[in-house]
Design a protein around this motif. Structure first.
Motif, PDB file in Angstrom:
ATOM      1  N   TRP A 689       0.834  -1.207   0.000  1.00  0.00           N
ATOM      2  CA  TRP A 689       0.000   0.000   0.000  1.00  0.00           C
ATOM      3  C   TRP A 689       0.867   1.255   0.000  1.00  0.00           C
ATOM      4  O   TRP A 689       0.448   2.297  -0.512  1.00  0.00           O
ATOM      5  CB  TRP A 689      -0.930   0.008   1.213  1.00  0.00           C
ATOM      6  CG  TRP A 689      -0.240   0.231   2.537  1.00  0.00           C
ATOM      7  CD1 TRP A 689       0.330  -0.715   3.339  1.00  0.00           C
ATOM      8  CD2 TRP A 689      -0.042   1.477   3.202  1.00  0.00           C
ATOM      9  NE1 TRP A 689       0.872  -0.141   4.467  1.00  0.00           N
ATOM     10  CE2 TRP A 689       0.648   1.212   4.415  1.00  0.00           C
ATOM     11  CE3 TRP A 689      -0.387   2.800   2.909  1.00  0.00           C
ATOM     12  CZ2 TRP A 689       1.008   2.210   5.312  1.00  0.00           C
ATOM     13  CZ3 TRP A 689      -0.036   3.801   3.802  1.00  0.00           C
ATOM     14  CH2 TRP A 689       0.652   3.499   4.989  1.00  0.00           C
ATOM     15  N   ILE A 741      -5.844  -2.096   4.601  1.00  0.00           N
ATOM     16  CA  ILE A 741      -4.978  -1.920   3.426  1.00  0.00           C
ATOM     17  C   ILE A 741      -3.744  -2.806   3.516  1.00  0.00           C
ATOM     18  O   ILE A 741      -3.123  -3.095   2.499  1.00  0.00           O
ATOM     19  CB  ILE A 741      -4.581  -0.445   3.238  1.00  0.00           C
ATOM     20  CG1 ILE A 741      -3.958   0.140   4.500  1.00  0.00           C
ATOM     21  CG2 ILE A 741      -5.773   0.372   2.791  1.00  0.00           C
ATOM     22  CD1 ILE A 741      -3.483   1.583   4.347  1.00  0.00           C
ATOM     23  N   ILE A 760      -6.029  -0.349  -1.481  1.00  0.00           N
ATOM     24  CA  ILE A 760      -4.609  -0.038  -1.315  1.00  0.00           C
ATOM     25  C   ILE A 760      -4.214   1.218  -2.088  1.00  0.00           C
ATOM     26  O   ILE A 760      -3.283   1.920  -1.695  1.00  0.00           O
ATOM     27  CB  ILE A 760      -3.700  -1.229  -1.690  1.00  0.00           C
ATOM     28  CG1 ILE A 760      -3.800  -1.577  -3.174  1.00  0.00           C
ATOM     29  CG2 ILE A 760      -4.009  -2.432  -0.838  1.00  0.00           C
ATOM     30  CD1 ILE A 760      -2.803  -2.653  -3.590  1.00  0.00           C
TER      31      ILE A 760
END
Length: 934
Positions: A689, A741, A760
């Protein structure tokens, strides 16, 4: 689930003993002899003669002596194909060579000289997949009695494998015949139960998406096991297992095992035999465990424990995976229990077997074929013999040589199946010692010719042998020499080394990363027109390469989606919403726009993140219209980004698609990957991410400074809606509810669709955006409200320059630069923020009620902020903004905890504001913000 290997042989004379089985113990077999000569009759030494059984494909191999003679003995009677290879000569092959019992067959060969090419010479000698132990593992279950030797009756036998407990209540357990004294497989037929309890709350929530429960209890009637750990010893020694002399279901056990063997080879395309070989040749190292669970509710589950880490979730070692159509994906994954207990359950773990330090690649492009040799220098990180590499399966390995030039055995099965590639050394490596291998390979299908001078390099991470144990490449120096037709243009990563030269009808180009290690190296290729700019302010040379025409098959968007899926591994939605109406057009006119966009992005990112170690960045057209990609110094841009809205409308038939912001922002996003993904990489899939999210955030800086504050606010509103609104692509789920994420591309499953794209990217960007706004200081002495944020980001880049960073690494840098206002827990830690926004799934809603009144001739602001939809400990600083007609001015911020309301003190204002708002710059991610003036 990729593992790659190769084999090394140092003897001049090699006889693969496992090639054939004799029909009876008394049979001696036949002999094949002969002499190998050149066109003038001179003998050829060290030619390799291979005798191939056309049915089983098993091979016996010998080399000619100094007199050009060879001899293979003990060949079972039958009809064979015989091939001969020698350096500098064309291969020879003879079909239907008959071998008879106790007789000698003569087969002489005269080899023609090979045609000398300007490309790397690729000669075949040692054949793939012929190493004796590997062949045994590969064929072990083929024998009818493969499961007849070790059979046990079991009752309430408990097998504990990390977080999973298998209870074999009643039934029969069949073990595969041993190889090199080791049993590596078993089949249980009967009544059993699996219980799986993930070790963390977030992983329990992940499991609940698929089974509506945080603990899996599944009944099964069949269990197929593959292992190299102590499973055999544990099961055999159990008092709940007793020998069974009959084994009446041995045939059924064999069929079950071979069914899963076929699944791995033909559908999942993972060579478990090669993974097994790694441990067979390293018996003192921990082994793996894999179970195929034929459950009564879920019949397509695989549970894996591998101390080398799992390719789907590196570097985590434990996972439950489904290969079903409706629920396929990683259900839960985590580290080994012992690592949690000792504080070693970190994403920064390194499971690599070796560390590549240098690639020297000599390659030739002929049409759409790649012919190459990669001289790979590496350092051993373990004492293993089997070296796993990643290489695109259609690129077929011809030879592997060691540093002395001796040809080595290698493994690479059919490209349509589990075509993994790897090397087996004659002895275990010495940890810390340097080695060199030269791999020669060639093949088509990796470079696609789409017509009109448009080419597409499909395996951008595996067009050369890369380290299969690395998550995203293995940082190394790259030196690439390429020969290609003069009518085309080659653009590589790094920088050119001198001017191109010419040989016959080919150009010769040399590219190098210099002293800077790169995680990956690639190229773009086609009939390009070039524009360039030497930008003195940013310090980079900016290049633009575009084709003069679109590829003929661009009219079928399905082809482009297929390309994108092959490269990204994602299910990519058709962004156009309609058919392409015209396949004509040129992107060359977009050169100035692309260069200008890149120039602005580089200047802005220099200011925020610091300078790159590169001297140039190339923006290159790729013949795919709906995604971009960035390699070090080399950006692959969708051709659609260089078209104006009218051209896009003609192509896609949708006014919305024609003006979509994707095409405006894809360039700044991909340029940002020079920092996020390359200069600073990510340690594990849980940290990716920071690459995609940080690049998306960087694009917002470009929007703010190039497009203005209005577009900037609109940019973040688009991001917010992607996160909080149900999406067709996520099967109607609100993306933020699916997972954190840090789940990365695990978020994409049969249950949740393409959720990763909606988390993400935008939520990862939002996390950094909120940190920026928390550090925002309009009273900064330098006049730059982002001064503190810039110092933090530049420190992060400097600290992890050309390294892979984890989320925890970034958190430590944030804590180093956090302001007193950010210290909501009073402990100089940012746990509250990361637990909520990075590791968590909560998103609040806000309601702002305010009033303006007059007091002593001054305007006074008062109001109430309400936070809802979150847990009791959720906390956030919510900024209050006013606009007096010249843009938003931040007054301050209020801290709210849980579902609560906070009354603002009366705030005197210098004048009557035109607008009042909380989070006016989308400072806080929220499902909804309602503002009411009382």
């Amino acid at each position: 689930m990729r593992f790659h290997y190769s084999l090394i042989c140092v003897a001049l004379f090699v006889l693969v003993a496992i090639a054939f089985s004799t029909p009876s113990s008394a049979a001696a077999g036949g002999t094949l002899t002969g002499t190998v000569t050149d066109p003038k009759g001179a003998t050829i030494a060290d030619a390799v003669v291979s005798v191939i059984d056309p049915v089983s494909n098993q091979t016996s191999t010998a080399a000619t002596d100094s007199q050009g003679k060879y001899k293979l003995e003990g060949l079972p009677p039958g009809t064979y194909a015989v091939t001969v290879t020698a350096k500098g000569f064309r291969d020879a092959r003879r079909e239907n060579v008959k071998i008879e019992e106790d007789k000698s067959t003569l087969a002489d060969f005269k080899l023609d000289l090979a045609v000398v090419e300007s490309a790397v010479t690729v000669a075949t000698a040692v054949k793939a997949n012929t190493e004796a132990t590997y062949r045994q593992l590969r064929k072990n279950a083929d024998e009818s009695g493969a499961f007849s030797g070790n059979v046990f009756t079991v009752n309430n036998l408990v097998l504990k494998k990390d977080a999973a407990t298998f209870t074999l209540k009643s039934g029969e357990l069949y073990f595969l015949a041993p190889v090199e004294g080791r049993v590596t497989g078993a089949v249980f037929l009967g009544d059993g139960e699996l219980t799986l309890i993930p070790p963390t709350e977030s992983e329990k929530s992940s499991l609940a998406i698929f089974i509506d429960d945080k603990v899996l209890t599944e009944q099964f009637n069949e269990l197929v096991l593959r292992f190299t750990d102590k499973t055999f010893e544990e099961l055999k020694a159990s008092p709940n297992a007793s020998p069974n002399a009959t084994g009446s279901q041995a045939g059924k056990a064999r069929d079950a095992y071979r069914d899963k063997q076929s699944l791995m080879r033909k559908q999942l395309r993972t060579n478990l035999d090669l993974r097994t070989l790694m441990d067979v040749y390293s018996p003192k190292l921990p082994g793996y465990f894999l179970a195929f669970i034929n459950g009564k509710r879920y019949s397509k589950l695989i549970y894996r424990v591998d101390p080398l880490g799992l390719a789907e979730v590196p570097p985590e070692e434990v996972a439950l995976i489904s290969y079903g159509t409706q629920d396929g994906g990683v259900w839960t994954s985590f580290h080994l229990a012992g690592e949690y207990a000792t504080g070693r359950a970190l994403s920064s773990q390194d499971h690599r077997v070796f560390d590549i330090t240098h690639h020297e690649i000599e390659t030739q492009i002929k049409g759409a074929e790649i012919i190459a040799t990669d001289r790979i220098s590496f350092v051993a990180l373990s004492s293993r013999r089997v070296l796993p590499f990643s290489l695109y399966p259609s690129l077929r390995v011809k030879t592997v040589k060691d540093e002395q030039g001796k040809e080595l055995d290698f493994v690479q099965e059919a490209k349509e199946e589990d075509g993994d590639f790897g090397v087996i050394l004659p002895a275990p490596m010495q940890s810390g010692k340097s080695y060199v291998l030269s791999v020669s390979y060639q093949g088509g299908d990796a470079l696609a010719d789409l017509g009109g001078g448009n080419y597409f390099l499909i395996p951008r991470e595996s067009w050369y042998p890369s380290n299969a144990g690395a998550l995203f490449g293995d940082r190394a120096i790259f030196d690439v020499t390429v020969r290609y037709p003069r009518s085309n243009v080659f653009v590589g990563t790094g920088a050119p080394v001198g001017a191109e030269t010419e040989e016959a009808d080919a150009r010769v180009a040399k590219w190098s990363s210099g002293a800077t290690e790169l995680a990956v190296a690639g190229f773009n290729y086609g009939k390009f027109k070039k524009k360039e700019l030497d930008d003195k302010e940013s310090g980079y040379g900016i290049e633009f390469y575009a084709n003069t025409q679109l590829a003929p098959d661009m009219k079928q968007m399905e082809d482009q989606i297929k390309i994108a899926e092959m490269v990204t591994g994602e299910n990519i939605e058709n962004l156009t919403g309609g058919e392409i109406r015209s396949n004509s057009g040129s992107t060359t006119k977009g050169g100035d726009l692309a260069i200008n966009s890149a120039q602005n992005a580089l200047r802005i990112y220099n200011s925020y993140f610091g300078r790159l170690p590169y001297t140039r960045v190339a923006m290159t057209q790729q013949p795919a219209g709906n995604f971009g990609q960035a390699w070090p110094t080399l950006v692959y841009m969708p051709y659609t980004a260089f078209l104006d809205p009218t051209q896009r409308h003609n192509l896609f038939g949708s006014s919305q698609a024609a003006g979509d912001s994707f095409w405006q922002y894809v360039g700044p996003h991909e340029v940002a990957h020079q920092w996020w993904g390359h200069v600073v990489g990510w340690s594990s899939y849980r940290d990716q991410w920071m690459s995609e999210g940080f690049a998306e955030f960087s694009a917002s800086l470009w929007v703010q400074q190039v497009k203005g504050i209005g577009k900037f606010i609109s940019f973040w509103e688009e991001q917010r809606k992607m996160i909080v609104d149900p999406q067709v692509a996520t099967k109607g789920r609100k993306p933020y509810t699916i997972g954190p994420i840090t789940a990365g591309y695990r978020l994409n499953t049969g249950k949740t669709g393409g959720a990763a794209r909606f988390l993400i990217y935008p939520k990862g960007a939002y996390a950094l955006h909120m940190l920026r706004m928390l550090m925002y200081d309009s009273r900064d002495k330098t006049g730059d409200p982002d001064a503190r944020f810039k110092a933090m980001m530049q420190d992060f880049v400097k600290t992890y320059f050309n390294q892979d960073a984890s989320t925890e690494d970034f958190k430590r840098v944030v804590e180093k630069h956090m302001t007193p206002e950010m210290d909501l827990d009073g402990n100089r830690r940012m746990d509250w923020f990361f637990n909520q926004w990075v590791y968590g799934t909560e998103v609040p809603a806000y309601k702002f009620e305010y009033s303006l009144s007059s007091s002593d001739g001054k305007t006074v602001l008062s109001g109430r902020i309400t936070q809802s939809g979150v847990s009791d400990k959720f906390r956030m600083r919510v900024p209050v903004w006013v606009d007096f007609g010249k843009g938003w001015v931040r007054l301050g911020a209020a801290t709210l905890v849980g579902d609560s309301s906070l009354d603002l003190p009366q705030i005197p204002l210098a004048q009557q504001p035109k607008k009042v708002a909380i989070a006016a710059l989308n400072d806080v991610l929220a499902t909804d913000i309602q503002t009411n003036k009382r």
